[in-house]
Design a protein around this motif. Structure first.
Motif, PDB file in Angstrom:
ATOM      1  N   LYS A 191       1.224  -1.114  -0.269  1.00 26.56           N
ATOM      2  CA  LYS A 191       0.341  -0.110  -0.106  1.00 26.56           C
ATOM      3  C   LYS A 191       0.983   1.248   0.383  1.00 26.56           C
ATOM      4  O   LYS A 191       1.059   2.161  -0.708  1.00 26.56           O
ATOM      5  N   THR A 192       2.295   1.550   0.863  1.00 28.06           N
ATOM      6  CA  THR A 192       2.732   2.087   0.701  1.00 28.06           C
ATOM      7  C   THR A 192       3.923   2.531  -0.342  1.00 28.06           C
ATOM      8  O   THR A 192       3.344   3.971  -0.507  1.00 28.06           O
TER       9      THR A 192
ATOM     10  N   GLU B 270       2.329   9.239  -6.883  1.00 23.45           N
ATOM     11  CA  GLU B 270       2.755  10.315  -6.566  1.00 23.45           C
ATOM     12  C   GLU B 270       3.860  10.315  -7.581  1.00 23.45           C
ATOM     13  O   GLU B 270       3.420  11.522  -8.825  1.00 23.45           O
TER      14      GLU B 270
ATOM     15  N   ASP C  95       2.235   1.877  -3.942  1.00 21.03           N
ATOM     16  CA  ASP C  95       1.493   2.413  -4.576  1.00 21.03           C
ATOM     17  C   ASP C  95       1.501   3.652  -4.383  1.00 21.03           C
ATOM     18  O   ASP C  95       1.359   4.398  -5.154  1.00 21.03           O
ATOM     19  N   GLU C  96       1.096   3.797  -3.731  1.00 17.78           N
ATOM     20  CA  GLU C  96       0.914   5.131  -3.145  1.00 17.78           C
ATOM     21  C   GLU C  96       2.287   5.945  -3.263  1.00 17.78           C
ATOM     22  O   GLU C  96       1.861   7.211  -4.096  1.00 17.78           O
TER      23      GLU C  96
ATOM     24  N   LYS D 298      -2.424   1.129  -7.430  1.00 11.43           N
ATOM     25  CA  LYS D 298      -3.591   2.829  -8.122  1.00 11.43           C
ATOM     26  C   LYS D 298      -2.069   2.846  -9.151  1.00 11.43           C
ATOM     27  O   LYS D 298      -2.087   4.263  -9.845  1.00 11.43           O
TER      28      LYS D 298
END
Length: 420
Positions: free
Chosen positions: A223-224, A231, A226-227, A260
């Protein structure tokens, strides 16, 4: 002879070798697959103690561990070492690299069913002159002429990978994300319109430092990252027209963790997962070579044109002209320029350096060797230009004398110029 246009990639850290070739009929690059659809061979070399035969890559895993002497990551291990002892015998780095590359290239040719290599391009993260010299000598030992061998870096390889694609893939910019244990690397391929030759530019930025891709199996890390990747994509894709995006490296083999990120980069763009992009780019370089319609601009390419004004005598007439010694966009490792000149009364040679993208040029006056008691037009010199990196060149001027009247003194002068 049915030969092949071959590209060989030495992976970052010297862990693996990959190979690809260019198919002139279909006008595409293709990755070379070995046993079990494996496309990379570990850069490991070893031998059974007391035996003379050498083994490379996964051949070593089939041998009894207690009886084998092994070196992994061969280029990195041998850097800075003169010789290494294996089974009680000393071996130089070049000797071990020769054994590895001969076996590797022989295996590639056998897999492809070809008779030999027409042109060969090696690529590595950054061109190391000592390793490049070794690879050239090894290739010559295999019967491949010096002119048929090139050594380029990853940025150049990505440039040629894109150029070898159908134009529909590169109508606008092309992007590459590479994720390995060495970090996340972002490459940008741009073609500037309306100029001849057409400038082709590749830029690279390291977005993340060393990272253990095995951690991507953990949900929180997924999750970290991917975000974070999302960015990066938003920042570097902002307001740009992008035709193609390529994903490379073990971090993207299973890309289900970056939903994402993928959703964003896929909007209005084609996204491709590639296994050996630099090997394919090296193979494309073996076919394309230097195409005069393009001006290649990236790390590894000379950013300036070096020229001088000379007088050329044609019969009774003397005409002044500009002589280009080095063209911008050439590969620095392969760039050499040698010319003989007959001096008039000047004791220096004036060189003009024009850096791409700058309006003003620089002029450098290089002193010639001091020789005495020579009448006008009786001093011949050899001007030699060689590059030590893509923006650092050495200029050597040597006195050649003037036949039996004025024998060469053997004197020479050297000067070094930093272009940027």
């Amino acid at each position: 002879m049915e030969g092949v246009y071959l590209g060989v990639e030495i992976s970052m850290g010297g862990a693996y070798c990959k190979a690809a070739y260019y198919d002139p009929e279909k006008k595409v690059t293709k990755v070379v697959y070995f046993d079990d659809q494996e496309y990379q061979i570990p850069m490991s070399i070893g031998k059974i103690k007391g035996k003379s035969e050498w083994y490379i890559g996964r051949e070593i895993t089939k041998l009894p561990r207690t009886k084998v002497s092994v070196i992994d990551h061969l280029p990195v291990f041998m850097k800075g070492r003169d010789k290494v002892s294996i089974d009680g015998e000393k071996h130089s780095g070049e000797e071990l690299m020769r054994i590895y590359m001969v076996k590797f290239l022989t295996h590639v040719i056998k897999v492809l069913g070809k008779d030999g290599i027409i042109r060969l391009t090696f690529c590595m993260e950054s061109v190391d002159a000592a390793l490049a010299d070794q690879l050239v000598r090894i290739s010559e030992g295999l019967g491949i002429t010096r002119k048929a061998v090139q050594v380029i870096n990853y940025k150049e390889a990505f440039l040629f990978f894109c150029l070898a694609k159908d134009p529909k893939y590169r109508r606008n910019e092309c992007m590459l994300f590479e994720l390995t244990n060495y970090g996340l690397f972002f490459y940008e391929f741009v073609m500037l319109r309306g100029r001849r030759p057409q400038p082709v530019i590749v830029n690279m930025i390291q977005l993340e430092k060393k990272f253990d891709v095995a951690l991507l199996k953990k949900p929180l890390i997924q999750k970290t990252m991917d975000e974070k990747f999302l960015e990066h994509a938003k920042k570097y894709f902002n307001k740009k027209l992008i035709s193609s995006v390529f994903l490379e490296g073990e971090g993207f083999k299973d890309s289900s963790w970056c939903k994402k990120f993928k959703e964003y980069i896929c909007k209005g763009r084609k996204v491709y997962q590639i296994e050996a992009i630099y090997a394919e780019g090296a193979a494309a370089n073996s076919w394309i070579q230097n195409d005069d319609q393009y001006l290649y601009l990236c790390e590894g390419r000379v950013p300036a044109t070096v020229s001088m004004n000379v007088i050329k005598q044609q019969g009774a007439q003397e005409n002044e002209l500009q002589l280009v010694l080095v063209k911008a966009g050439t590969n620095w490792y392969d760039t050499r320029s040698t010319i003989e000149l007959l001096l008039e009364d000047s004791q220096e040679i004036e060189l003009k350096v024009e850096i791409f993208g700058r309006r003003l040029s620089n002029t450098y006056k290089i002193a010639c060797p001091k020789v005495e008691n020579r009448p006008i037009k009786t001093t011949r010199v050899e001007l030699n230009i060689a590059f030590l990196s893509d923006d650092y060149l050495m200029i050597r001027i040597k006195d050649l004398g003037f036949g039996e009247l004025f024998p060469s003194t053997g004197l020479e002068t050297k000067e070094y110029i930093r272009l940027t």
